[in-house]
Each structure stands twice: as C-alpha cells, then as structure tokens.
Design an enzyme around this catalytic site. Structure first.
Site, PDB file in Angstrom:
ATOM      1  N   CYS A 156      21.771  -9.844  15.454  1.00  0.00           N
ATOM      2  CA  CYS A 156      22.915 -10.618  14.974  1.00  0.00           C
ATOM      3  C   CYS A 156      22.987 -11.975  15.675  1.00  0.00           C
ATOM      4  CB  CYS A 156      24.194  -9.825  15.214  1.00  0.00           C
ATOM      5  SG  CYS A 156      25.685 -10.694  14.712  1.00  0.00           S
TER       6      CYS A 156
ATOM      7  N   CYS B 284       0.843  -1.188   0.000  1.00  0.00           N
ATOM      8  CA  CYS B 284       0.000   0.000   0.000  1.00  0.00           C
ATOM      9  C   CYS B 284       0.883   1.245   0.000  1.00  0.00           C
ATOM     10  CB  CYS B 284      -0.921   0.008   1.222  1.00  0.00           C
ATOM     11  SG  CYS B 284      -2.054   1.426   1.284  1.00  0.00           S
TER      12      CYS B 284
END
Length: 533
Positions: free
Chosen positions: A317, A257
């Site tokens: 990470c 959108c």
C-alpha cells in the site's frame, strides 16, 4: 473513425455503456462481471481452433502443448513423410530435423534432387544392410585396438565399424555431456552419417535413451519459430504462438502456460504488457546503467514531508503514516493522502517544466534526470509493491484459515481474499510496465487518455491494497468483504480497459515513441537510517 473526444469517452469513462463480446450492454465499470473480461484460461490457453473470437485486443492466440502432444506432432509428420517417400521412419525423422520440420520444403526439394538432399541430411550410405550388433572374427577396433574374439561390434549403414564399448562411450559423451541428439554423426572422421533412433536403442542403456528422446523433443520445439518452451522451472510444456518477429513492434504477445507461468512469447522476459519488446529491452538497459543506479536509495527510502524522518516501505500500500509525527502521505508523490481519490490526484502524470530554464543546458540535463526518476521511481515502486504483495499472498492461505475461524465462513466464502491477492499482483505488474511505456511515449492526443486509464487503475489498486491489509477482525465484516470483491472486479476490469486501449493503438501505429536514451549521472546518496511504516 471516431474523434479523439468520442474515443476518450468510450475508453476512459467509468460511467459509459460498454459491450462485451456477445454484444450485451454492461453499464458502469464497477458493475462489470468478471467473466466479461477473463484472462486466457491457464488450463487451456487461447487457441484459434478452440476460441475463434478474441475476448480482448491485448490477448493473442496461443496453444499449450504437453510433452505427449509434442511427440504426437512429430510422429504424425514422420509417418506422413514415411508413406510419401517410402523410406524408414528413422530416415524420415532425420530428414525432417534437417529441414527444421518444414515438411513442404522437404518434399519439394527431395522430388527435385533426392541424392543431394539425402547427402546433406547425413543419410547417404554405402550399404542398405540394417544396422545390428555383430561379433566378427579377427576384428580390431580402430579406437581402442581391442581384438577379443567375443567382442561385440556395431556399424551404421556407412559401414564404419567399432566395438560396442567405444560406441557407447562416444554416445554417452554426446548425449549426456554435450546435449546433442538430432545430429550425432558416425565416429569416423569425415563420414557425416547421422545416428538414427533405432541404432541408438541398440547401443545405449535405458537412462540415456530417455535423455536422448527428451533432447529430440527439445530440438523439435527449438527448430520451430512458432514454438517456445515454458520458462518456468521444471515445466515440460511448450507454447505455440504464430506472432512473427516483424510484428513485435505492434503486438505484445503475452501467453499463459498451464503451470501458471505468464510470459512474453516475443522475448525471454515475464509479462510486460503494454510495453513492446524493443522498449522493454531499452528500458532494462537504461535501468541497469551505472549512471542511473545511483538513485536506488531515493526509490526505496524517503523522508517524511513533515518531520523528515527516514521511512522504508514494507507493504504494497502507498498510504504511508509516519510513526513519529503520524503524518499521512502518499509514497509516490509525497503529497497529503487526504487529497488522493479526488480531482487533485495527479500522481501518475509527469508535468513538463517550461520557461527560460528549459533553454539552459544544465537545466535541461536536470529536467531529463527528473523525468527519468519520475518514471523509474514509479516503475520501481510497483515492482517493489508487487514483491511485497506476493509475500503477503504466500500468507493469504493462512489468513483465509484465520478468517474462517473468526467469522465461521466456509472455505469457498473466503476465496475472495485469494482473488484480491492475485488481482493486486497482476495489476502491479501491468502498472509497472505502463511507466516504462510512458517514459518512451511521445505526447500526442492519445497520451492523456492513456494517463487517465493509468491513473484510474492505480487508484483502484491502492484502494484494494489498503483494504486487503486490514486486520482479520475487520475482514470478517460483510461490508468490507463486499467492498473487496467489488474493488477486485473493478481492478481487473480497469486493467483490461488500459491494455485494450494501448494494444489497439499499438496495432494501428497510433503511438509514437522517442529514442532518447541519454544517460545522466548523479552522485549516490549515503545509506540512511531507516524507519519502517
């Protein structure tokens, strides 16, 4: 048709030559230009009218409509029916809503049997006098029994008359409380005459008029199978996509959108490429099963492989360093981190066990649970990492300001951090669903290619995540900036390669999925003392 070896070489290798939409050759996956693999522009969408060439196999055609566009479509159809059938626009609108905006069917049925069509739509009438507010001497309202000589009254074309106050109370209840607009009927029992917009404008206050027209717009979108509202909070836009329900087993229709929301057009879930909607439903049901949630702790806290200290992940990470013994390992496979990035990296692939133990029922049950946990833990890890990366992304602007101050870069020059943050979130979302996809995937000659592409993307995302979390003093170095920009581009490119590969083979029916949803229970472990990275 290309052999499997040729296809693997074309899709999975980083060093092979590739061609973009224009036929130009691009060598080396890390050298790709971002423009060659752009996602659909959220400001415009991808429309058959505006872009006849699909940029990638995983991208579907769609169009974004603002409320004014939705209203304009309705008005054009109403005007056309009004001219062809020579009736008022209000009646034309009621007919179109009755036929769920199928203009062709409306005209065909009306030409064959006009009276029955009008009656079914709630337009049959005893009089053709236009509705208006009137004061009638000696009138007594059948609802409130008021008979004041100055009492204003109203009746639709059906002739059932009530006082304006009772009519307004009735309409307020219908519109505000029940959310009804398209098929509000005359208050008289058994009448069935539908209230038109002109009559409503005479009766209700301006605040209800706005709500009424908003509900009519919603009806228009909800009545058309190729339209859906954007699910983002407070977004008024609608999306048009012509992917049919019967095709959802071979297409994953992700749309964007203009507000930035990215979701699946085929189901109420956010973007879940490359997994088809049916598999997503099965996977979410399986993950929600009480017999599987017992393993939540093992997915969120783990022990250091060297000193057994309990560790909780607090960043995107997967490179973990134990605070106690300084041992460096991978959060996903618990293997030595120094071996990652080499040929030994095999985190993403589930190794099936074979031999005598597979013949034992209890061993099979354990293997089934281990297989589920393998994929679930990786799915949950990327989901958690994406949330952590999103939290970091919220602080990215502050980080960019700090980098400007420390390095003297302009605002444009530090935008690479924002691009890296967005790439991490998007790639994590894709990686998350690759594990749900892989769980149901029956092994065939394409599975290894898929796992190689998955591994390449996962390694690149981990490398980018680690670089992105470096301190400001290091981020200001030109070399690290260049590395982050290159890795961001590489992550985006590898994501597109993976999605195109899965989408092409899904469309061709080359994937085979198993339906083994056998639930295996396991006792939950007690909460552990947690140590952050």
């Amino acid at each position: 048709m290309d052999s499997d070896e040729d296809y693997m070489s074309a899709v999975s290798s980083e060093d092979e030559l590739m061609q973009d939409d224009t036929g130009d050759e691009i060598s080396g996956a890390e050298d790709f230009d971002d423009d060659d693999f752009d996602e659909p522009d959220p400001d415009f969408g991808l429309s058959p009218k505006d872009d006849k060439k699909k940029k990638s196999a995983h991208i579907v055609s769609f169009t974004v409509f603002e409320p004014a566009d939705v209203q304009r479509q309705q008005d054009d159809m109403i005007n056309e029916v009004n001219m062809i059938l020579d009736m008022s626009k209000e009646d034309a609108a009621i007919l179109l809503r009755h036929f769920r905006w199928n203009k062709e069917r409306l005209l065909e049925d009306y030409m064959d049997r006009p009276e029955k069509v009008l009656e079914a739509a709630g337009l049959s009438s005893k009089t053709t006098t236009p509705p208006k507010l009137e004061t009638i001497a000696g009138f007594v309202c059948d609802i409130c029994c008021e008979d004041d000589e100055a009492l204003e009254t109203f009746a639709l074309k059906c002739g059932h008359r009530y006082c304006v106050d009772c009519y307004r109370h009735y309409l307020t209840q219908k519109i505000r409380d029940e959310g009804e607009a398209a098929r509000i009927q005359c208050p008289s029992d058994g009448c069935g005459r539908i209230l038109d917009s002109r009559s409503l404008d005479l009766l209700v206050t301006s605040d209800l008029t706005g709500r009424y027209h908003e509900l009519l717009n919603r009806t228009y979108v909800e009545d058309k199978d190729i339209f859906k509202w954007c699910p983002a909070p407070d977004c008024p836009n609608a999306i048009e996509c012509d992917v049919k329900k019967k095709d959802l087993d071979r297409i994953v229709p992700t749309v964007d959108c203009r507000c930035g929301a990215r979701f699946c057009f085929g189901c109420p879930n956010p973007d879940h490429q490359p997994a088809p909607c049916a598999l997503v439903k099965k996977w979410l049901k399986k993950c929600a099963d009480d017999s599987e949630t017992a393993n939540w702790i093992s997915a969120n806290t783990k022990e250091c492989p060297k000193c057994n200290s309990t560790i909780e992940k607090n960043g995107g990470c997967n490179h973990m360093t134990c605070r106690k013994c300084k041992y460096e390992f991978c959060w996903m496979c618990m293997g030595l981190w120094s071996e990652h990035g080499t040929s030994w990296y095999n985190c993403n692939r589930f190794e099936e066990k074979s031999g005598a133990e597979a013949r034992d029922a209890q061993a099979k049950s354990r293997t089934s649970l281990e297989r589920y946990l393998h994929y679930y833990n990786r799915y949950a890890n990327h989901e958690q990492s994406a949330k952590l990366d999103k939290d970091i992304a919220l602080k990215t602007e502050k980080k960019m300001v700090q980098l400007q101050t420390a390095s003297g870069m302009s605002w444009i020059e530090v935008q690479y951090l924002n691009a890296a943050s967005q790439a991490l979130q998007t790639c994590r979302q894709t990686l998350k669903w690759t594990y749900a996809f892989a769980f149901y995937l029956a092994r065939n000659n394409l599975t290894e290619i898929f796992e190689d592409n998955q591994k390449d993307l996962e390694m690149a995302v981990e490398n980018l995540s680690e670089m992105f979390e470096k301190p400001i003093t290091e981020l200001s170095e030109p070399k690290l900036k260049g590395d982050i920009m290159d890795k961001t581009s590489y992550c985006n490119n590898r994501r597109v390669i993976l999605l195109d590969f899965t989408a092409e083979n899904l469309a061709k029916g080359n994937w085979t999925f198993n339906a083994d949803l056998t639930a295996t229970s396991s006792a939950a472990a007690p909460p552990a003392q947690q140590q952050r990275r």
